[in-house]
Design a protein around this motif. Sequence first.
Motif, PDB file in Angstrom:
ATOM      1  N   GLU A  30      -7.727   3.822 -41.439  1.00  0.00           N
ATOM      2  CA  GLU A  30      -7.514   2.616 -40.646  1.00  0.00           C
ATOM      3  C   GLU A  30      -8.501   2.534 -39.487  1.00  0.00           C
ATOM      4  N   GLY A  31      -8.825   3.658 -38.894  1.00  0.00           N
ATOM      5  CA  GLY A  31      -9.744   3.649 -37.765  1.00  0.00           C
ATOM      6  C   GLY A  31      -9.108   3.068 -36.515  1.00  0.00           C
ATOM      7  N   THR A  32      -9.936   2.724 -35.544  1.00  0.00           N
ATOM      8  CA  THR A  32      -9.463   2.135 -34.304  1.00  0.00           C
ATOM      9  C   THR A  32      -9.168   0.651 -34.550  1.00  0.00           C
ATOM     10  N   THR A  33      -7.908   0.275 -34.462  1.00  0.00           N
ATOM     11  CA  THR A  33      -7.507  -1.098 -34.754  1.00  0.00           C
ATOM     12  C   THR A  33      -7.882  -2.010 -33.584  1.00  0.00           C
ATOM     13  N   PRO A  34      -7.915  -3.330 -33.816  1.00  0.00           N
ATOM     14  CA  PRO A  34      -8.178  -4.247 -32.697  1.00  0.00           C
ATOM     15  C   PRO A  34      -7.201  -4.065 -31.537  1.00  0.00           C
ATOM     16  N   PHE A  35      -5.926  -3.836 -31.849  1.00  0.00           N
ATOM     17  CA  PHE A  35      -4.972  -3.619 -30.768  1.00  0.00           C
ATOM     18  C   PHE A  35      -5.300  -2.352 -30.000  1.00  0.00           C
ATOM     19  N   GLU A  36      -5.702  -1.281 -30.689  1.00  0.00           N
ATOM     20  CA  GLU A  36      -5.996  -0.018 -30.003  1.00  0.00           C
ATOM     21  C   GLU A  36      -7.209  -0.141 -29.087  1.00  0.00           C
ATOM     22  N   LYS A  37      -8.262  -0.784 -29.554  1.00  0.00           N
ATOM     23  CA  LYS A  37      -9.439  -0.903 -28.686  1.00  0.00           C
ATOM     24  C   LYS A  37      -9.136  -1.826 -27.504  1.00  0.00           C
ATOM     25  N   HIS A  38      -8.280  -2.827 -27.712  1.00  0.00           N
ATOM     26  CA  HIS A  38      -7.946  -3.706 -26.587  1.00  0.00           C
ATOM     27  C   HIS A  38      -6.904  -3.083 -25.662  1.00  0.00           C
ATOM     28  N   GLN A  39      -6.151  -2.115 -26.136  1.00  0.00           N
ATOM     29  CA  GLN A  39      -5.312  -1.344 -25.224  1.00  0.00           C
ATOM     30  C   GLN A  39      -6.188  -0.551 -24.253  1.00  0.00           C
ATOM     31  N   LEU A  40      -7.292   0.004 -24.763  1.00  0.00           N
ATOM     32  CA  LEU A  40      -8.241   0.696 -23.896  1.00  0.00           C
ATOM     33  C   LEU A  40      -8.857  -0.278 -22.895  1.00  0.00           C
TER      34      LEU A  40
ATOM     35  N   THR B 273      -8.723 -11.363 -14.040  1.00  0.00           N
ATOM     36  CA  THR B 273      -8.266 -11.132 -15.419  1.00  0.00           C
ATOM     37  C   THR B 273      -6.833 -11.622 -15.577  1.00  0.00           C
ATOM     38  N   VAL B 274      -6.459 -11.863 -16.820  1.00  0.00           N
ATOM     39  CA  VAL B 274      -5.104 -12.275 -17.182  1.00  0.00           C
ATOM     40  C   VAL B 274      -4.640 -11.396 -18.337  1.00  0.00           C
ATOM     41  N   SER B 275      -3.408 -10.928 -18.266  1.00  0.00           N
ATOM     42  CA  SER B 275      -2.846 -10.103 -19.338  1.00  0.00           C
ATOM     43  C   SER B 275      -1.804 -10.900 -20.116  1.00  0.00           C
ATOM     44  N   VAL B 276      -1.830 -10.747 -21.436  1.00  0.00           N
ATOM     45  CA  VAL B 276      -0.882 -11.419 -22.332  1.00  0.00           C
ATOM     46  C   VAL B 276      -0.252 -10.373 -23.234  1.00  0.00           C
ATOM     47  N   LYS B 277       1.058 -10.357 -23.295  1.00  0.00           N
ATOM     48  CA  LYS B 277       1.744  -9.399 -24.180  1.00  0.00           C
ATOM     49  C   LYS B 277       1.891 -10.017 -25.561  1.00  0.00           C
ATOM     50  N   LEU B 278       1.220  -9.404 -26.546  1.00  0.00           N
ATOM     51  CA  LEU B 278       1.349  -9.781 -27.945  1.00  0.00           C
ATOM     52  C   LEU B 278       1.963  -8.612 -28.699  1.00  0.00           C
ATOM     53  N   TYR B 279       2.222  -8.800 -29.987  1.00  0.00           N
ATOM     54  CA  TYR B 279       2.921  -7.780 -30.764  1.00  0.00           C
ATOM     55  C   TYR B 279       2.063  -7.326 -31.935  1.00  0.00           C
ATOM     56  N   ASP B 280       1.982  -6.001 -32.094  1.00  0.00           N
ATOM     57  CA  ASP B 280       1.157  -5.443 -33.160  1.00  0.00           C
ATOM     58  C   ASP B 280       1.917  -5.439 -34.482  1.00  0.00           C
ATOM     59  N   LYS B 281       1.303  -4.835 -35.511  1.00  0.00           N
ATOM     60  CA  LYS B 281       1.895  -4.878 -36.857  1.00  0.00           C
ATOM     61  C   LYS B 281       3.212  -4.115 -36.941  1.00  0.00           C
ATOM     62  N   ASN B 282       3.472  -3.246 -35.964  1.00  0.00           N
ATOM     63  CA  ASN B 282       4.741  -2.517 -35.930  1.00  0.00           C
ATOM     64  C   ASN B 282       5.809  -3.260 -35.138  1.00  0.00           C
ATOM     65  N   GLY B 283       5.437  -4.421 -34.588  1.00  0.00           N
ATOM     66  CA  GLY B 283       6.380  -5.179 -33.772  1.00  0.00           C
ATOM     67  C   GLY B 283       6.478  -4.675 -32.349  1.00  0.00           C
ATOM     68  N   ASP B 284       5.526  -3.826 -31.930  1.00  0.00           N
ATOM     69  CA  ASP B 284       5.537  -3.282 -30.568  1.00  0.00           C
ATOM     70  C   ASP B 284       4.711  -4.174 -29.643  1.00  0.00           C
ATOM     71  N   GLY B 285       5.241  -4.475 -28.471  1.00  0.00           N
ATOM     72  CA  GLY B 285       4.523  -5.282 -27.508  1.00  0.00           C
ATOM     73  C   GLY B 285       3.341  -4.538 -26.908  1.00  0.00           C
ATOM     74  N   GLN B 286       2.186  -5.181 -26.862  1.00  0.00           N
ATOM     75  CA  GLN B 286       0.974  -4.581 -26.303  1.00  0.00           C
ATOM     76  C   GLN B 286       0.310  -5.611 -25.391  1.00  0.00           C
ATOM     77  N   TRP B 287      -0.114  -5.162 -24.212  1.00  0.00           N
ATOM     78  CA  TRP B 287      -0.826  -6.050 -23.300  1.00  0.00           C
ATOM     79  C   TRP B 287      -2.280  -6.191 -23.736  1.00  0.00           C
ATOM     80  N   ILE B 288      -2.716  -7.436 -23.859  1.00  0.00           N
ATOM     81  CA  ILE B 288      -4.115  -7.747 -24.130  1.00  0.00           C
ATOM     82  C   ILE B 288      -4.660  -8.431 -22.872  1.00  0.00           C
ATOM     83  N   THR B 289      -5.684  -7.837 -22.271  1.00  0.00           N
ATOM     84  CA  THR B 289      -6.222  -8.381 -21.020  1.00  0.00           C
ATOM     85  C   THR B 289      -7.573  -9.032 -21.271  1.00  0.00           C
TER      86      THR B 289
END
Length: 492
Positions: A203-213, A313-329
């Motif tokens: 799978e590698g580094t997913t879009p959610f993972e790199k945007h969590q960083l 910056t603005v942060s938006v909480k979206l949900y990944d494929k596991n249904g977990d909320g993740q902040w995207i800034t």
Amino acid sequence: MAGIYGADVAQLRALGKELNDASTAMAFAKRVLSAHVQASAAWKGADADNFRRDWNTQHRALLEKVIQDLASAGKVAKANADEQEKTSAVSGSGRAIGGAGQGNSNPDTPAGRADHSIPRHPDQGQADLSHEQLEKLKGLVRDAGVNNDLFEGNDNDVNELRDALADLKPAQLDQFLKTLSDDELTKLAEGSVSDGKGLFNWEGTTPFEKHQLLDQLLSKASPEQVDRLSSLIPWAQPDGQANGDAAAPGGAQGDASNSWLTPDSAVLGERQGKNDIDQGNYGTCVVMSAAGAIINNDPSWAKEHVTDNGNGTVSVKLYDKNGDGQWITVTKDLPAKEDGTLKGAQPTPGGNWPAYVEKALAQVYTDDDANDPEDGQGNPDIARPPGSYRAIEGNYGPDVSAYLTGTQGEQTEDADKLWTAAANGQPIIVTTQSEYPADPPVGYVAGHAFFVVGSKDGYIELQNPWRPTADHIFMSKDDFKSKFSDATIMAK
């Protein structure tokens, strides 16, 4: 002798009321005319069909523009009257006019409303990292920036750095960022976007993972470091090109510009609701309808999922494929059209939060297909990867529901199920047929998505995400069965 400076407040306020009353009267006339045009059984034949088509696709849109312009002019006149009254009062009292941070404080304009975001990082902390702590963090940056692990790639390194940054207070992060060179940050940007794939990490580094960083960097950085990071990390900004909304009068109006501007408007006004949805020029009717359905059901959703970090910056909480909320800034600037105005969702008194939902979603959306209409040059659609606004144009309700709520909505053609869900107050998107059916209800737009805002007396009321003042549809069960495509019922 004292004189009157500026406008006559009473006359200006009266003019504002007259303009607003004219807008209301014209809107009523448009609704009456629409009903007569659609319902008339006396006029039949090709001429009648052509006129009805022109009415639905052209004439009503022109009337709507006049209605909007009159209403806007009325608001501006009232705002100017309020501002003149305030200025006169302040100058007459001998106090200084203006002052640091005052800006446009008129509460009737989107730009003048104070922001009501809930801070994510209220404790700034102290810049008290030791030399050893700084060196350890720099080592994590170097590891995350190099994808040379044959078996696991650098995915674990990226996540380890993210977790370490999550423990830092804003002042500590700023202290650390000042120790990094531009070259080190550039390598980190390149390494963390390289997918991190190894033999045992498909799978590698997913879009959610790199945007969590990226979130850990941008949401807590100083404005100066935000500017630096966004200039060194190309993928911090999505591609802002637009194919446009194919359902709009005249068809999709593509816009290949990729310029940006920072709006002078609050991210979150004092209250949020269904009338915050004003789609703009992207073909994001499904995204905006989902947001409208959710905020109509839960007015607290925006404040819990969108926040202005106060640093650009603005942060938006979206949900990944596991249904977990993740902040995207994302940075606070938004795509601009070729004429220099905002391209996407428009600011309203409730804030400009829908535009940042669009921007954050464009960064991580992985469910684009190749089913959108051709672009303005006749090129067929292609499936676009995350990091593109084109990826979130023309998509499916269940997919968007998953990103905004954490669960896929249920797509259905069952009218009884839809009416039960509406009575229960569930957020619902309803889509129309790709072609205009015979005798469409007032407000109908083919190939478009609407959202449910109420149900009464056997009818469901639908709002158009194009703008709050667009005609609402009052849909019967027979209408849904014969004139609509399907509905997506989302979880409350």
